[in-house]
Design a protein around this motif. Structure first.
Motif, mmCIF file in Angstrom:
data_model
loop_
_atom_site.group_PDB
_atom_site.id
_atom_site.type_symbol
_atom_site.label_atom_id
_atom_site.label_comp_id
_atom_site.label_asym_id
_atom_site.label_seq_id
_atom_site.Cartn_x
_atom_site.Cartn_y
_atom_site.Cartn_z
ATOM 1 N N LEU A 1 0.828 -1.205 0.000
ATOM 2 C CA LEU A 1 0.000 0.000 0.000
ATOM 3 C C LEU A 1 0.865 1.258 0.000
ATOM 4 O O LEU A 1 0.547 2.241 -0.670
ATOM 5 C CB LEU A 1 -0.934 0.004 1.202
ATOM 6 N N LYS A 2 1.971 1.226 0.735
ATOM 7 C CA LYS A 2 2.888 2.369 0.736
ATOM 8 C C LYS A 2 3.537 2.553 -0.631
ATOM 9 O O LYS A 2 3.710 3.678 -1.098
ATOM 10 C CB LYS A 2 3.969 2.186 1.796
ATOM 11 N N ALA A 3 3.896 1.444 -1.272
ATOM 12 C CA ALA A 3 4.526 1.526 -2.588
ATOM 13 C C ALA A 3 3.566 2.107 -3.626
ATOM 14 O O ALA A 3 3.923 3.020 -4.378
ATOM 15 C CB ALA A 3 5.009 0.148 -3.026
ATOM 16 N N ILE A 4 2.362 1.604 -3.666
ATOM 17 C CA ILE A 4 1.386 2.108 -4.637
ATOM 18 C C ILE A 4 1.000 3.546 -4.313
ATOM 19 O O ILE A 4 0.846 4.375 -5.210
ATOM 20 C CB ILE A 4 0.152 1.184 -4.682
ATOM 21 N N GLY A 5 0.852 3.849 -3.041
ATOM 22 C CA GLY A 5 0.559 5.218 -2.643
ATOM 23 C C GLY A 5 1.672 6.178 -3.023
ATOM 24 O O GLY A 5 1.425 7.302 -3.462
ATOM 25 N N GLY A 6 2.915 5.735 -2.871
ATOM 26 C CA GLY A 6 4.054 6.565 -3.263
ATOM 27 C C GLY A 6 4.105 6.806 -4.762
ATOM 28 O O GLY A 6 4.387 7.921 -5.208
ATOM 29 N N ILE A 7 3.823 5.777 -5.521
ATOM 30 C CA ILE A 7 3.802 5.926 -6.980
ATOM 31 C C ILE A 7 2.685 6.883 -7.399
ATOM 32 O O ILE A 7 2.892 7.759 -8.246
ATOM 33 C CB ILE A 7 3.648 4.546 -7.656
ATOM 34 N N ALA A 8 1.514 6.716 -6.794
ATOM 35 C CA ALA A 8 0.396 7.601 -7.125
ATOM 36 C C ALA A 8 0.708 9.043 -6.738
ATOM 37 O O ALA A 8 0.449 9.970 -7.518
ATOM 38 C CB ALA A 8 -0.874 7.132 -6.422
ATOM 39 N N LEU A 9 1.301 9.248 -5.577
ATOM 40 C CA LEU A 9 1.661 10.596 -5.147
ATOM 41 C C LEU A 9 2.694 11.216 -6.083
ATOM 42 O O LEU A 9 2.598 12.392 -6.450
ATOM 43 C CB LEU A 9 2.191 10.562 -3.716
ATOM 44 N N PHE A 10 3.670 10.421 -6.493
ATOM 45 C CA PHE A 10 4.677 10.901 -7.433
ATOM 46 C C PHE A 10 4.039 11.309 -8.764
ATOM 47 O O PHE A 10 4.374 12.353 -9.330
ATOM 48 C CB PHE A 10 5.745 9.831 -7.670
ATOM 49 N N MET A 11 3.123 10.496 -9.264
ATOM 50 C CA MET A 11 2.476 10.810 -10.534
ATOM 51 C C MET A 11 1.599 12.059 -10.435
ATOM 52 O O MET A 11 1.578 12.878 -11.359
ATOM 53 C CB MET A 11 1.632 9.629 -11.016
ATOM 54 N N TRP A 12 0.860 12.226 -9.329
ATOM 55 C CA TRP A 12 0.052 13.431 -9.171
ATOM 56 C C TRP A 12 0.948 14.663 -9.079
ATOM 57 O O TRP A 12 0.634 15.718 -9.637
ATOM 58 C CB TRP A 12 -0.839 13.344 -7.934
ATOM 59 N N THR A 13 2.074 14.537 -8.381
ATOM 60 C CA THR A 13 3.018 15.655 -8.286
ATOM 61 C C THR A 13 3.608 15.974 -9.655
ATOM 62 O O THR A 13 3.729 17.151 -10.026
ATOM 63 C CB THR A 13 4.140 15.316 -7.289
ATOM 64 N N ALA A 14 3.971 14.949 -10.399
ATOM 65 C CA ALA A 14 4.518 15.163 -11.740
ATOM 66 C C ALA A 14 3.494 15.813 -12.660
ATOM 67 O O ALA A 14 3.839 16.686 -13.467
ATOM 68 C CB ALA A 14 4.991 13.832 -12.329
ATOM 69 N N ALA A 15 2.247 15.426 -12.542
ATOM 70 C CA ALA A 15 1.194 16.047 -13.358
ATOM 71 C C ALA A 15 1.057 17.522 -13.020
ATOM 72 O O ALA A 15 0.937 18.366 -13.916
ATOM 73 C CB ALA A 15 -0.137 15.326 -13.143
ATOM 74 N N GLY A 16 1.092 17.840 -11.748
ATOM 75 C CA GLY A 16 1.000 19.236 -11.341
ATOM 76 C C GLY A 16 2.190 20.055 -11.811
ATOM 77 O O GLY A 16 2.036 21.172 -12.324
ATOM 78 N N LEU A 17 3.380 19.509 -11.634
ATOM 79 C CA LEU A 17 4.579 20.231 -12.065
ATOM 80 C C LEU A 17 4.637 20.395 -13.579
ATOM 81 O O LEU A 17 5.046 21.438 -14.080
ATOM 82 C CB LEU A 17 5.833 19.515 -11.561
ATOM 83 N N THR A 18 4.213 19.382 -14.304
ATOM 84 C CA THR A 18 4.176 19.474 -15.758
ATOM 85 C C THR A 18 3.188 20.537 -16.202
ATOM 86 O O THR A 18 3.473 21.338 -17.106
ATOM 87 C CB THR A 18 3.803 18.106 -16.379
ATOM 88 N N SER A 19 2.044 20.556 -15.562
ATOM 89 C CA SER A 19 1.041 21.567 -15.911
ATOM 90 C C SER A 19 1.545 22.968 -15.631
ATOM 91 O O SER A 19 1.367 23.882 -16.445
ATOM 92 C CB SER A 19 -0.231 21.298 -15.107
ATOM 93 N N VAL A 20 2.203 23.162 -14.509
ATOM 94 C CA VAL A 20 2.745 24.482 -14.164
ATOM 95 C C VAL A 20 3.867 24.864 -15.127
ATOM 96 O O VAL A 20 3.930 26.007 -15.621
ATOM 97 C CB VAL A 20 3.250 24.514 -12.712
ATOM 98 N N ALA A 21 4.757 23.931 -15.432
ATOM 99 C CA ALA A 21 5.886 24.221 -16.305
ATOM 100 C C ALA A 21 5.422 24.612 -17.708
ATOM 101 O O ALA A 21 5.946 25.564 -18.301
ATOM 102 C CB ALA A 21 6.814 23.011 -16.386
ATOM 103 N N TYR A 22 4.444 23.890 -18.242
ATOM 104 C CA TYR A 22 3.988 24.204 -19.592
ATOM 105 C C TYR A 22 3.078 25.420 -19.639
ATOM 106 O O TYR A 22 2.930 26.040 -20.687
ATOM 107 C CB TYR A 22 3.306 22.992 -20.218
ATOM 108 N N SER A 23 2.472 25.797 -18.527
ATOM 109 C CA SER A 23 1.618 26.978 -18.549
ATOM 110 C C SER A 23 2.449 28.258 -18.587
ATOM 111 O O SER A 23 1.997 29.275 -19.092
ATOM 112 C CB SER A 23 0.697 27.003 -17.334
ATOM 113 N N TYR A 24 3.678 28.211 -18.078
ATOM 114 C CA TYR A 24 4.528 29.399 -18.113
ATOM 115 C C TYR A 24 5.365 29.503 -19.373
ATOM 116 O O TYR A 24 5.791 30.578 -19.756
ATOM 117 C CB TYR A 24 5.464 29.427 -16.900
ATOM 118 N N THR A 25 5.624 28.377 -20.046
ATOM 119 C CA THR A 25 6.483 28.410 -21.225
ATOM 120 C C THR A 25 5.698 28.497 -22.535
ATOM 121 O O THR A 25 6.238 28.880 -23.543
ATOM 122 C CB THR A 25 7.408 27.169 -21.279
ATOM 123 N N ALA A 26 4.462 28.084 -22.535
ATOM 124 C CA ALA A 26 3.708 28.036 -23.792
ATOM 125 C C ALA A 26 2.823 29.208 -23.987
ATOM 126 O O ALA A 26 2.563 30.162 -23.578
ATOM 127 C CB ALA A 26 2.851 26.791 -23.848
#
Length: 65
Positions: free
Chosen positions: A40-65
């Motif tokens: 459960l910790k492993a899957i939760g960590g992967i999910a948290l990482f992916m949600w964080t990556a989605a947020g960071l990707t969205s922020v990064a592309y909103s300022y550059t595009a």
């Protein structure tokens, strides 16, 4: 738009984690076996990482595009 892959994988990992948690809880109640918190910790960590990556990707592309 660029974060859709991350969001899709994050949603899948989140749903999988919830299903696994519910299945382990049900098994604990019926059979008395302890819950495996490691998976459960492993899957939760992967999910948290992916949600964080989605947020960071969205922020990064909103300022550059």
């Amino acid at each position: 738009m660029h974060a859709l892959y991350f969001m899709g994988y994050a949603a899948m990992a989140t749903v999988a984690g919830l299903i696994i948690a519910q299945a382990q809880y049900s098994r604990m109640k019926t059979e008395g076996t302890p819950m495996n918190l490691g998976i459960l910790k492993a899957i939760g960590g992967i999910a948290l990482f992916m949600w964080t990556a989605a947020g960071l990707t969205s922020v990064a592309y909103s300022y550059t595009a």
